[in-house]
Structure formats: C-alpha cells, structure tokens
Scaffold this motif. Structure first.
Motif, PDB file in Angstrom:
ATOM      1  N   GLU A 134     -27.867 -27.015 -15.221  1.00  0.00           N
ATOM      2  CA  GLU A 134     -27.515 -26.458 -13.916  1.00  0.00           C
ATOM      3  C   GLU A 134     -26.070 -25.978 -13.849  1.00  0.00           C
ATOM      4  O   GLU A 134     -25.747 -25.092 -13.078  1.00  0.00           O
ATOM      5  CB  GLU A 134     -27.742 -27.508 -12.825  1.00  0.00           C
ATOM      6  N   SER A 135     -25.189 -26.609 -14.635  1.00  0.00           N
ATOM      7  CA  SER A 135     -23.765 -26.332 -14.501  1.00  0.00           C
ATOM      8  C   SER A 135     -23.049 -26.413 -15.843  1.00  0.00           C
ATOM      9  O   SER A 135     -23.301 -27.316 -16.634  1.00  0.00           O
ATOM     10  CB  SER A 135     -23.149 -27.353 -13.531  1.00  0.00           C
ATOM     11  N   ILE A 136     -22.168 -25.439 -16.077  1.00  0.00           N
ATOM     12  CA  ILE A 136     -21.286 -25.445 -17.240  1.00  0.00           C
ATOM     13  C   ILE A 136     -19.866 -25.336 -16.714  1.00  0.00           C
ATOM     14  O   ILE A 136     -19.580 -24.491 -15.865  1.00  0.00           O
ATOM     15  CB  ILE A 136     -21.560 -24.257 -18.186  1.00  0.00           C
ATOM     16  N   THR A 137     -18.981 -26.179 -17.215  1.00  0.00           N
ATOM     17  CA  THR A 137     -17.560 -26.052 -16.911  1.00  0.00           C
ATOM     18  C   THR A 137     -16.855 -25.691 -18.208  1.00  0.00           C
ATOM     19  O   THR A 137     -16.948 -26.424 -19.199  1.00  0.00           O
ATOM     20  CB  THR A 137     -16.982 -27.368 -16.354  1.00  0.00           C
ATOM     21  N   ILE A 138     -16.171 -24.551 -18.204  1.00  0.00           N
ATOM     22  CA  ILE A 138     -15.382 -24.114 -19.350  1.00  0.00           C
ATOM     23  C   ILE A 138     -13.931 -24.176 -18.890  1.00  0.00           C
ATOM     24  O   ILE A 138     -13.499 -23.363 -18.076  1.00  0.00           O
ATOM     25  CB  ILE A 138     -15.775 -22.687 -19.799  1.00  0.00           C
ATOM     26  N   GLU A 139     -13.178 -25.160 -19.396  1.00  0.00           N
ATOM     27  CA  GLU A 139     -11.844 -25.441 -18.869  1.00  0.00           C
ATOM     28  C   GLU A 139     -10.756 -24.517 -19.392  1.00  0.00           C
ATOM     29  O   GLU A 139      -9.717 -24.372 -18.768  1.00  0.00           O
ATOM     30  CB  GLU A 139     -11.471 -26.896 -19.157  1.00  0.00           C
ATOM     31  N   GLY A 140     -10.961 -23.883 -20.547  1.00  0.00           N
ATOM     32  CA  GLY A 140      -9.914 -23.048 -21.144  1.00  0.00           C
ATOM     33  C   GLY A 140     -10.363 -21.628 -21.369  1.00  0.00           C
ATOM     34  O   GLY A 140     -11.490 -21.241 -21.058  1.00  0.00           O
ATOM     35  N   LYS A 141      -9.459 -20.828 -21.951  1.00  0.00           N
ATOM     36  CA  LYS A 141      -9.743 -19.422 -22.216  1.00  0.00           C
ATOM     37  C   LYS A 141     -10.535 -19.285 -23.515  1.00  0.00           C
ATOM     38  O   LYS A 141     -10.149 -19.807 -24.550  1.00  0.00           O
ATOM     39  CB  LYS A 141      -8.435 -18.636 -22.336  1.00  0.00           C
ATOM     40  N   LEU A 142     -11.631 -18.575 -23.436  1.00  0.00           N
ATOM     41  CA  LEU A 142     -12.459 -18.300 -24.615  1.00  0.00           C
ATOM     42  C   LEU A 142     -11.938 -17.058 -25.327  1.00  0.00           C
ATOM     43  O   LEU A 142     -11.678 -16.038 -24.690  1.00  0.00           O
ATOM     44  CB  LEU A 142     -13.912 -18.074 -24.214  1.00  0.00           C
ATOM     45  N   GLU A 143     -11.811 -17.144 -26.646  1.00  0.00           N
ATOM     46  CA  GLU A 143     -11.447 -15.981 -27.454  1.00  0.00           C
ATOM     47  C   GLU A 143     -12.691 -15.265 -27.955  1.00  0.00           C
ATOM     48  O   GLU A 143     -12.670 -14.065 -28.174  1.00  0.00           O
ATOM     49  CB  GLU A 143     -10.579 -16.411 -28.634  1.00  0.00           C
ATOM     50  N   SER A 144     -13.770 -16.036 -28.148  1.00  0.00           N
ATOM     51  CA  SER A 144     -14.990 -15.470 -28.697  1.00  0.00           C
ATOM     52  C   SER A 144     -16.214 -16.149 -28.072  1.00  0.00           C
ATOM     53  O   SER A 144     -16.288 -17.371 -28.025  1.00  0.00           O
ATOM     54  CB  SER A 144     -14.996 -15.677 -30.221  1.00  0.00           C
ATOM     55  N   LEU A 145     -17.138 -15.327 -27.611  1.00  0.00           N
ATOM     56  CA  LEU A 145     -18.409 -15.809 -27.070  1.00  0.00           C
ATOM     57  C   LEU A 145     -19.507 -14.883 -27.575  1.00  0.00           C
ATOM     58  O   LEU A 145     -19.533 -13.698 -27.233  1.00  0.00           O
ATOM     59  CB  LEU A 145     -18.389 -15.826 -25.537  1.00  0.00           C
ATOM     60  N   HIS A 146     -20.391 -15.414 -28.391  1.00  0.00           N
ATOM     61  CA  HIS A 146     -21.504 -14.619 -28.901  1.00  0.00           C
ATOM     62  C   HIS A 146     -22.412 -14.247 -27.727  1.00  0.00           C
ATOM     63  O   HIS A 146     -22.614 -15.049 -26.813  1.00  0.00           O
ATOM     64  CB  HIS A 146     -22.286 -15.426 -29.941  1.00  0.00           C
ATOM     65  N   PRO A 147     -22.976 -13.025 -27.730  1.00  0.00           N
ATOM     66  CA  PRO A 147     -23.860 -12.619 -26.634  1.00  0.00           C
ATOM     67  C   PRO A 147     -25.022 -13.573 -26.382  1.00  0.00           C
ATOM     68  O   PRO A 147     -25.568 -13.606 -25.287  1.00  0.00           O
ATOM     69  CB  PRO A 147     -24.365 -11.240 -27.073  1.00  0.00           C
ATOM     70  N   PHE A 148     -25.431 -14.342 -27.386  1.00  0.00           N
ATOM     71  CA  PHE A 148     -26.477 -15.331 -27.193  1.00  0.00           C
ATOM     72  C   PHE A 148     -25.925 -16.754 -27.275  1.00  0.00           C
ATOM     73  O   PHE A 148     -26.647 -17.700 -27.531  1.00  0.00           O
ATOM     74  CB  PHE A 148     -27.605 -15.146 -28.220  1.00  0.00           C
ATOM     75  N   GLY A 149     -24.636 -16.918 -27.072  1.00  0.00           N
ATOM     76  CA  GLY A 149     -24.014 -18.245 -27.114  1.00  0.00           C
ATOM     77  C   GLY A 149     -24.406 -19.112 -25.936  1.00  0.00           C
ATOM     78  O   GLY A 149     -24.634 -20.310 -26.063  1.00  0.00           O
ATOM     79  N   ILE A 150     -24.464 -18.514 -24.756  1.00  0.00           N
ATOM     80  CA  ILE A 150     -24.916 -19.177 -23.530  1.00  0.00           C
ATOM     81  C   ILE A 150     -26.134 -18.377 -23.086  1.00  0.00           C
ATOM     82  O   ILE A 150     -26.002 -17.261 -22.579  1.00  0.00           O
ATOM     83  CB  ILE A 150     -23.814 -19.170 -22.446  1.00  0.00           C
ATOM     84  N   TYR A 151     -27.345 -18.936 -23.306  1.00  0.00           N
ATOM     85  CA  TYR A 151     -28.543 -18.102 -23.190  1.00  0.00           C
ATOM     86  C   TYR A 151     -29.773 -18.961 -22.907  1.00  0.00           C
ATOM     87  O   TYR A 151     -29.823 -20.129 -23.254  1.00  0.00           O
ATOM     88  CB  TYR A 151     -28.723 -17.356 -24.528  1.00  0.00           C
TER      89      TYR A 151
END
Length: 191
Positions: A134-151
């Motif tokens: 239901e929930s994702i917390t991303i606390e810092g800055k992402l440099e790379s996120l694959h298009p299917f990384g959160i899917y």
C-alpha cells in the motif's frame, strides 16, 4: 507475530519459518562454510549465483539461523528475499545503497516498504509483484530507477518521497500513470 531485527532492520512474519533445505543448498553451505565464518557474504552470494543455488532459500536459512549477511553487504542481492510470502513489512538498513534485480519480487504479503536515504539505485523488479503493498517511503534521492523497478503493485496508494524524485518516479512507475477515468492509482506524497 515473529519479528527478525537483523540486516533488514525489521522483518515481521506471520509465524516462525520452518525450513526444509534441499540437498544442494546444504552441500553448498557445508562446502563454503569458511566464507560464512569470515563474513564474506558477497563472495558467498556470487558463488551461489554462479552455481545455481536457490538464493531465496539461502537467505532464509541465514536469517532463521540468526546470521545477518546484509550487515556485510552494501546491496540487497538479486532474488535474495524473492517469493517470501511470510514477509509483512520491510525497513531496509541505512548502509544499503542498491536494491538488486528481483530482491523482493513477489513478496505478496508486504504492506509497507521503507527505503533509506542511502539507497540510490532500484533495479528491475526489485519492488514488484507485491500484491498487498500500500505504501512506499523513499527517504533519499534516487540516481537510478529501472522502469520495472517498482511495478505490478495493484494496491499501492502512496509513494512518500522527497520532491527531487518526482521526475524519475513519474517517468518510471506505471502505477503513477492515469487510469481510464483520468485518476492515478497511486499518489506521490512529499516528505
């Protein structure tokens, strides 16, 4: 409810795991016990990957034995917790910098994931196939996120994140796209 408080800082399970290890995993662990004794888990993991050892079973075995391989790693290895149906919540430790391919894939009972500031890269399928998330917390800055990384997160409602991540998330997370009524399934929430 049983809770592990090692490596992955908080791992809550419905009940204590009982593992029946296959002969290949037992043989592998016995053969490479020196790497375990010397806390060389990255080398051990790479050898397991090379030999086709069941990585999920290997990870579960370590945690069930009270051994924390992630204390000695900087990334959550590919497939390390994949298909873990007992896992309910994930808080990743602060020294981890990367979530590798499919590391939490198909952990269908996870409802919340907290990604610390130290994580800058999320690889393919790392946070995917979590039917109850239901929930994702991303606390810092992402440099790379694959298009299917959160899917493939049908119940995802909110992604809590710094504003710095807005573009990378909107461009790479399909759950943030508009449905046929013009509403997005999930919302970005600034932290």
């Amino acid at each position: 409810m049983f809770s592990y408080r090692r490596g992955i800082q908080e791992m809550k399970f419905k009940g204590k795991m009982s593992l029946k290890l296959d002969k290949g995993t037992i043989k592998f662990v016995n053969e490479y016990a020196d790497l375990i004794d010397d806390n060389k888990f990255t080398e051990l993991y790479n050898k397991a990957l090379e030999l086709g050892v069941n990585l999920n079973e290997l990870g579960r075995m370590f945690y069930d034995a009270g051994i924390d391989p992630l204390e000695h790693m900087t990334e959550v290895p590919a497939q390390f917790f994949a298909d873990n149906y007992d896992l309910l919540e994930i808080t990743i430790p602060d020294h981890i910098t990367r979530l590798c391919d499919s590391c939490f894939y198909d952990c269908t009972n996870v409802k919340e994931v907290i990604v610390p500031k130290s994580v800058t890269r999320i690889d393919e399928w790392a946070l995917a196939g979590m039917d109850k998330l239901e929930s994702i917390t991303i606390e810092g800055k992402l440099e790379s996120l694959h298009p299917f990384g959160i899917y493939e997160l049908p119940l995802l409602e909110k992604i809590w994140t710094p504003l710095d991540n807005q573009d990378i998330l909107v461009n790479n997370v399909s759950e943030l796209s508009l449905d046929e009524k013009g509403k997005s399934q999930a919302r970005l929430m600034a932290i």
